[in-house]
Each structure stands twice: as C-alpha cells, then as structure tokens.
Design an enzyme around this catalytic site. Structure first.
Site, PDB file in Angstrom:
ATOM      1  CB  SER A 184      -0.951   0.007   1.192  1.00  0.00           C
ATOM      2  OG  SER A 184      -0.223  -0.117   2.388  1.00  0.00           O
ATOM      3  CG  HIS A 212      -4.196  -1.125  -1.154  1.00  0.00           C
ATOM      4  ND1 HIS A 212      -4.700   0.147  -1.317  1.00  0.00           N
ATOM      5  CD2 HIS A 212      -3.861  -1.228   0.150  1.00  0.00           C
ATOM      6  CE1 HIS A 212      -4.650   0.792  -0.170  1.00  0.00           C
ATOM      7  NE2 HIS A 212      -4.141  -0.025   0.754  1.00  0.00           N
ATOM      8  CE  LYS A 243      -7.166  -0.896   2.200  1.00  0.00           C
ATOM      9  NZ  LYS A 243      -7.340   0.130   3.204  1.00  0.00           N
TER      10      LYS A 243
HETATM   11  N1  PMP Z   1      -4.577  -5.047   4.936  1.00  0.00           N
HETATM   12  C1  PMP Z   1      -3.939  -4.172   4.130  1.00  0.00           C
HETATM   13  C2  PMP Z   1      -2.835  -4.663   3.237  1.00  0.00           C
HETATM   14  C3  PMP Z   1      -4.326  -2.823   4.110  1.00  0.00           C
HETATM   15  O1  PMP Z   1      -3.719  -1.951   3.317  1.00  0.00           O
HETATM   16  C4  PMP Z   1      -5.384  -2.409   4.961  1.00  0.00           C
HETATM   17  C5  PMP Z   1      -5.882  -0.970   4.978  1.00  0.00           C
HETATM   18  N2  PMP Z   1      -4.946  -0.008   5.292  1.00  0.00           N
HETATM   19  C6  PMP Z   1      -5.994  -3.343   5.781  1.00  0.00           C
HETATM   20  C7  PMP Z   1      -5.574  -4.654   5.738  1.00  0.00           C
HETATM   21  C8  PMP Z   1      -7.095  -2.968   6.716  1.00  0.00           C
HETATM   22  O2  PMP Z   1      -8.316  -2.936   6.065  1.00  0.00           O
HETATM   23  P1  PMP Z   1      -9.583  -2.250   6.777  1.00  0.00           P
HETATM   24  O3  PMP Z   1      -9.446  -0.784   6.562  1.00  0.00           O
HETATM   25  O4  PMP Z   1     -10.747  -2.860   6.107  1.00  0.00           O
HETATM   26  O5  PMP Z   1      -9.489  -2.609   8.224  1.00  0.00           O
END
Ligand code: PMP
Length: 396
Positions: A184, A212, A243
């Site tokens: 990310s 992502h 997302k």
């Molecule tokens: N896993 C990854 C790789 C992420 O980038 C994110 C979001 N930043 C999450 C999990 C967490 O997802 P959520 O916002 O649905 O808790």
C-alpha cells in the site's frame, strides 16, 4: 489521569511533532468523491482508497438505505449467536462466485480479517514467514498467533527460499508464507506465482492480503488471485471492502473446509458483533456492479497511466509502483509535510506519509488515484505538483 503517564505522553507527542511525524488529521464535511469539502473549501481528493467511486455511488447508497428499512441498523449479536442475517449469507455466496473461490467468510474489517484468520490457523508450534513490508494488521495477526515469526526481504524470492529452508530444518508443525498482494505504500505487487511455487516445494501454506488489489487487479477487479490466474492455488486470500468496494468489512476466501473452520474458530467472528445490514447490503451491491461491468476498473487504470507518466515526465520519482497507488518520493519527512501543506493551500488533499508507516528517510506524498478523477482533475493536480515541486527544489 496518572501524572507520570500524562507527562510521558506529552513528551512522546512533542517528539512526534519535532520529527515531522505528527499526523494532522483532516475532517471531511462532504461525502467521499473526486472533490471533498474541508474547512468549507473544495479540495481535490488525492488520498482516499475509494478507487472506483463506490463509497458514494447512488446504487450502493440506495442498497444500504433499503437494508436499513428492511433489517434495521444493528446486527444484534455476534455471527455465531444471532448476528447472521440472510444478507451476510448472500454476500458470502456472491463474493465466492465473484472471486471464483470455493467459499468466503466476512469480518468487520480487513484489519479484523487478519486478526481473525492468522491466529485461528497458526500457533506456537508453527513458523510464519512474513514479507518485511507487510501491513500492520498482518504483523499484529502474526504476533497474536504466538507462532515463531521470520521476516524475508521485501518481495525477494532468494530471501524467502532461505527462510523456507531454515524453517524446514527447524521442523515446525506448520509453515505459512504471508504477504500483502499490493503493497500500500509503494504500489508494487508481490510475485505471487513464484511464492506459490516455492511454498509448494516446502509444503508451506500461502496467505495473501489483497486489500489494495480487491476491485483493482484482475478481470472486473476480482483481485490478485485472478490477476495471476492462480484460482485454487492460494490457500487463504484476505480482502477488504473499505477500499475499492467503497463500503466497510473484510473477508477471507479459500476452501470450504477452511471457511467452515474459521466460522468455528476465528475469534473476531465469534466474539465481536456482525457487520451491520447497511454495510453488508452496500457491499453486495458493489460486488454486483463490478460483476456486471468493468468500466470503472478500466477508467481507474487509464487515470493511472496518464497521471504517472506525466509525473515522471515532470521529473518526479514515483518509485516502483505498477498500480494506481502513486508514491511521490520526497525523502525527508518535514519536506513531505510541507509539500502536503502547500498542496492543501493550492486545493489538493494529499497526505504525507512518514515513519513508522514507511522507513525513515523515505517519506512521500502518497497519491491515491480514483476512477472518479476527470482528465481536468489530473491536469489541475499536475500543474500544482509541478509548481510546488519547483518551489521546494525537488524538480527543475
Ligand atoms: N490489509 C492491508 C494490506 C491494508 O492496506 C489495509 C488498509 N490499510 C488493511 C488490511 C485494513 O483494512 P480495513 O481498513 O478494512 O481494516
């Protein structure tokens, strides 16, 4: 409050400010979209994960409204007691079809999905081999499991092989390789086919967190497994709805047995209340929209091509991204914060990201492109980036 604690926290906050690592949290006064309102002014939104514009899509909003009328607002209980509604089951079925997986289970968020799945599968007798740049929720899930955690260098197959060899020698009960799908902060993609091959060679479990990649990679945004045509070959695929799907919640996809086991053993599924009817109905609609049409996904990738190419031509370093995540590399955290503040003055909302989210000295502006951005929006942004880049002597 305890005086000692109060003083320590003040000191820590001061340190963060001094190092340019204090998060200045902005408040939005409008829905998510290409443009958002902050302090009464319109700003070009360059930092939401709303890749496809579904967070405020009329059909998705309408689905949530209808669910509230039909099912109310609260889930009432955890999934294993009285919190499983027909909507949850419908979503899990549709999602499995969409992702071409045997089955799926949904959680309250992507973060929760990692906290749910990793400790349910792995324990003290096991070894987890984790990419050094994995997301915080993977790291926390690994820690919660009590397994022996080993780190391999980012996306480096030689380093992964070394760790697998060592792990086999140490003879644990199980070995798991876990990685983000799309990283990310950099926008690069993990070499999943090679990881699957290596894992097979060493009889290791493969888990990929496709937060992502969901709605972004693969045909119609089916995700990283579809992108590499690895259906049935990745043991656990984690996803988030927060997302590209524009809603809220997380999921795991895999074999029927895996999903049945997680329904019995994953602690956030057993001990934290279910996702609300509105969120579930909105996510169902998001899946349906993607299944029918990939126009939004195409538009997103088109915007990526245009913006990244023009940023590179202007002299900016956008790192090694191959996805719509566009890191504009700056280096020094304070300069990155200044860049972000100047962008805000010029009408662009794009946050700077520094340590500990990225390594020290690798601060950046992370631009999140979206299908909602028009060509005019991208041109507007390019002009402003160039203007401020010159001001701060980052480009010529
Ligand atoms: N896993 C990854 C790789 C992420 O980038 C994110 C979001 N930043 C999450 C999990 C967490 O997802 P959520 O916002 O649905 O808790």
């Amino acid at each position: 409050m305890n005086k000692n604690l109060q003083d320590r926290l003040q000191e820590e906050l001061e340190n963060l400010r001094e190092q340019g690592l204090y998060n200045n949290i902005q408040t939005l006064e409008s829905p998510q979209g290409a443009w958002v309102e902050i302090e009464g002014q319109e700003k070009l939104n360059f930092c939401s994960n709303n890749y496809l514009g579904l967070a405020n899509h009329p059909e998705v909003v309408n689905a949530a409204q209808r669910a509230v009328e039909q099912y109310g607002v609260g889930p009432g209980a955890v999934r294993t007691i009285a919190g499983t509604m027909e909507l949850h089951r419908e979503l899990e079925k549709k999602l499995a079809e969409f992702k071409k997986a045997e089955a799926t289970i949904t959680f309250q968020s992507g973060f929760n999905a990692n906290l749910a799945v990793i400790p349910a599968i792995m324990n003290k007798q096991d070894i987890i081999i984790s990419d050094e740049l994995n997301h915080a929720s993977i790291i926390d899930g690994c820690r919660l499991s009590g397994a022996d955690i080993r780190i391999y260098q980012h996306a480096d197959l030689d380093s992964l092989r070394e760790q697998l060899e060592q792990a086999r020698e140490d003879d644990p009960d199980k070995i798991m390789v876990v990685t983000d799908g799309v990283f990310s902060m950099d926008g690069d993609i993990t070499p999943l086919p090679e990881i699957v091959d290596l894992a097979r060679e060493f009889d290791a479990i493969v888990m990929v967190d496709d937060a992502h990649g969901e709605g972004v990679l693969g045909s119609h945004g089916r995700g990283i497994v579809d992108h590499f045509e690895l259906h049935g070959q990745v043991d656990i695929e984690i996803g988030t709805f927060s997302k590209a799907f524009g809603t809220m919640g997380g999921c795991a996809a895999g074999s029927k047995t895996l999903i049945e086991y997680l329904e019995q053993q994953a602690r956030p599924f057993l001990f934290s209340s279910a996702v609300t009817p509105a969120d579930v109905a909105a996510t169902i609609k998001a899946v349906e929209i993607l299944q029918q049409d990939d126009e939004l996904v195409q538009k997103l990738w088109n915007n990526k091509e245009i913006f990244q190419e023009k940023m590179k031509q202007a002299g900016f370093d956008v790192g090694k991204t191959v996805t719509p995540i566009t890191p504009v590399m700056i280096g020094d955290a304070k300069t990155a914060q200044k860049f972000s503040a100047r962008l805000m003055e010029e009408g662009i909302f794009a946050t700077s990201i520094g340590f500990p989210t990225v390594p020290r000295g690798k601060a950046r502006i992370r631009v999140m492109l979206s299908a909602t951005h028009s060509q005019d929006d991208l041109e507007f942004a390019l002009d402003k980036f160039k203007k401020i880049g010159r001001e701060l002597e980052l480009i010529e």
